[in-house]
Design a protein around this motif. Structure first.
Motif, PDB file in Angstrom:
ATOM      1  N   ARG A 263       0.830  -1.206   0.000  1.00 16.35           N
ATOM      2  CA  ARG A 263       0.000   0.000   0.000  1.00 16.35           C
ATOM      3  C   ARG A 263       0.869   1.263   0.000  1.00 16.35           C
ATOM      4  O   ARG A 263       1.767   1.409   0.828  1.00 16.35           O
ATOM      5  CB  ARG A 263      -0.897  -0.006   1.229  1.00 16.35           C
ATOM      6  N   GLY A 264       0.606   2.133  -0.968  1.00 12.46           N
ATOM      7  CA  GLY A 264       1.313   3.401  -1.063  1.00 12.46           C
ATOM      8  C   GLY A 264       2.728   3.303  -1.608  1.00 12.46           C
ATOM      9  O   GLY A 264       3.444   4.296  -1.630  1.00 12.46           O
ATOM     10  N   GLN A 265       3.148   2.125  -2.058  1.00 15.83           N
ATOM     11  CA  GLN A 265       4.510   1.916  -2.552  1.00 15.83           C
ATOM     12  C   GLN A 265       4.493   1.573  -4.043  1.00 15.83           C
ATOM     13  O   GLN A 265       3.456   1.253  -4.603  1.00 15.83           O
ATOM     14  CB  GLN A 265       5.172   0.766  -1.780  1.00 15.83           C
ATOM     15  N   GLY A 266       5.656   1.579  -4.639  1.00 18.94           N
ATOM     16  CA  GLY A 266       5.799   1.142  -6.023  1.00 18.94           C
ATOM     17  C   GLY A 266       5.962  -0.374  -6.088  1.00 18.94           C
ATOM     18  O   GLY A 266       6.028  -1.051  -5.058  1.00 18.94           O
ATOM     19  N   PHE A 267       6.035  -0.906  -7.291  1.00 11.43           N
ATOM     20  CA  PHE A 267       6.241  -2.343  -7.457  1.00 11.43           C
ATOM     21  C   PHE A 267       7.651  -2.718  -7.011  1.00 11.43           C
ATOM     22  O   PHE A 267       8.609  -1.986  -7.256  1.00 11.43           O
ATOM     23  CB  PHE A 267       6.032  -2.757  -8.912  1.00 11.43           C
ATOM     24  N   GLN A 268       7.753  -3.870  -6.376  1.00 10.13           N
ATOM     25  CA  GLN A 268       9.022  -4.362  -5.852  1.00 10.13           C
ATOM     26  C   GLN A 268       9.248  -5.768  -6.394  1.00 10.13           C
ATOM     27  O   GLN A 268       8.423  -6.658  -6.200  1.00 10.13           O
ATOM     28  CB  GLN A 268       8.952  -4.375  -4.332  1.00 10.13           C
ATOM     29  N   LEU A 269      10.369  -5.979  -7.074  1.00  7.58           N
ATOM     30  CA  LEU A 269      10.713  -7.300  -7.568  1.00  7.58           C
ATOM     31  C   LEU A 269      11.056  -8.195  -6.384  1.00  7.58           C
ATOM     32  O   LEU A 269      11.882  -7.841  -5.546  1.00  7.58           O
ATOM     33  CB  LEU A 269      11.900  -7.237  -8.530  1.00  7.58           C
ATOM     34  N   MET A 270      10.382  -9.347  -6.304  1.00  6.27           N
ATOM     35  CA  MET A 270      10.631 -10.315  -5.238  1.00  6.27           C
ATOM     36  C   MET A 270      11.592 -11.395  -5.706  1.00  6.27           C
ATOM     37  O   MET A 270      12.540 -11.739  -5.017  1.00  6.27           O
ATOM     38  CB  MET A 270       9.314 -10.981  -4.821  1.00  6.27           C
ATOM     39  N   ALA A 271      11.287 -11.955  -6.878  1.00  5.81           N
ATOM     40  CA  ALA A 271      12.061 -13.089  -7.383  1.00  5.81           C
ATOM     41  C   ALA A 271      11.814 -13.225  -8.876  1.00  5.81           C
ATOM     42  O   ALA A 271      10.820 -12.730  -9.405  1.00  5.81           O
ATOM     43  CB  ALA A 271      11.644 -14.374  -6.677  1.00  5.81           C
ATOM     44  N   TYR A 272      12.722 -13.906  -9.534  1.00  9.65           N
ATOM     45  CA  TYR A 272      12.481 -14.292 -10.923  1.00  9.65           C
ATOM     46  C   TYR A 272      12.983 -15.716 -11.116  1.00  9.65           C
ATOM     47  O   TYR A 272      13.866 -16.188 -10.421  1.00  9.65           O
ATOM     48  CB  TYR A 272      13.114 -13.316 -11.921  1.00  9.65           C
ATOM     49  N   VAL A 273      12.338 -16.389 -12.062  1.00  7.15           N
ATOM     50  CA  VAL A 273      12.672 -17.781 -12.358  1.00  7.15           C
ATOM     51  C   VAL A 273      13.079 -17.847 -13.817  1.00  7.15           C
ATOM     52  O   VAL A 273      12.361 -17.373 -14.698  1.00  7.15           O
ATOM     53  CB  VAL A 273      11.467 -18.720 -12.098  1.00  7.15           C
ATOM     54  N   VAL A 274      14.232 -18.451 -14.068  1.00 10.51           N
ATOM     55  CA  VAL A 274      14.693 -18.670 -15.434  1.00 10.51           C
ATOM     56  C   VAL A 274      15.338 -20.041 -15.489  1.00 10.51           C
ATOM     57  O   VAL A 274      16.103 -20.413 -14.605  1.00 10.51           O
ATOM     58  CB  VAL A 274      15.654 -17.557 -15.906  1.00 10.51           C
TER      59      VAL A 274
END
Length: 137
Positions: free
Chosen positions: A60-71
């Motif tokens: 809430r009230g924040q920008g998007f935050q990358l948590m993880a990526y899968v490759v």
């Protein structure tokens, strides 16, 4: 609600969008858990050539935050998400899951996945919202 009792609810907003013939869908529609309970959400994309899948959250009230990526079936976690979170590719190439082993109040957020041919995802599709509720004792 029972005094001193907390409950965490994930609301999942169904999202399906077509961009260059790629369909991305997330589910379930919502998840409700007690504190310290586990939660799991899924992401499907129909384009088998898209090898990169990213999991983001927006508090809430924040920008998007990358948590993880899968490759290539291997997950890479951002700082702050190395413990208690698990991003995996399920047997079928087009299906991924994100698990939270112990849901906490700070997990209240909108969650989304994105798929990309390359290492930079630019088209973000919000699909899931985790809501934490707490009643004072």
């Amino acid at each position: 609600m029972i005094p001193g009792f907390s409950c965490f609810t994930l609301f999942v907003l169904w999202a399906a969008d077509v961009c260059q013939s790629v369909l991305i869908t997330q589910w379930p529609h919502y998840i409700s858990r007690l504190p310290n309970g586990s939660a799991e959400m899924h992401c499907y994309q129909n384009e088998t050539n898209y090898d990169y899948v990213y999991w983001y959250r927006q508090q809430r009230g924040q920008g998007f935050q990358l948590m993880a990526y899968v490759v290539g079936g291997f997950a890479n976690y951002e700082e702050g998400f190395t413990s208690g979170y698990q991003a995996v590719k399920v047997k079928e190439k087009q299906l991924w899951s994100l698990s939270i082993s112990s849901v906490q109040e700070e997990d209240e957020a909108v969650y989304l996945c994105a798929a990309s041919l390359h290492s930079a995802a630019t088209d973000l599709r919000p699909a899931q919202k985790l809501t934490a509720t707490r009643e004072a004792a």
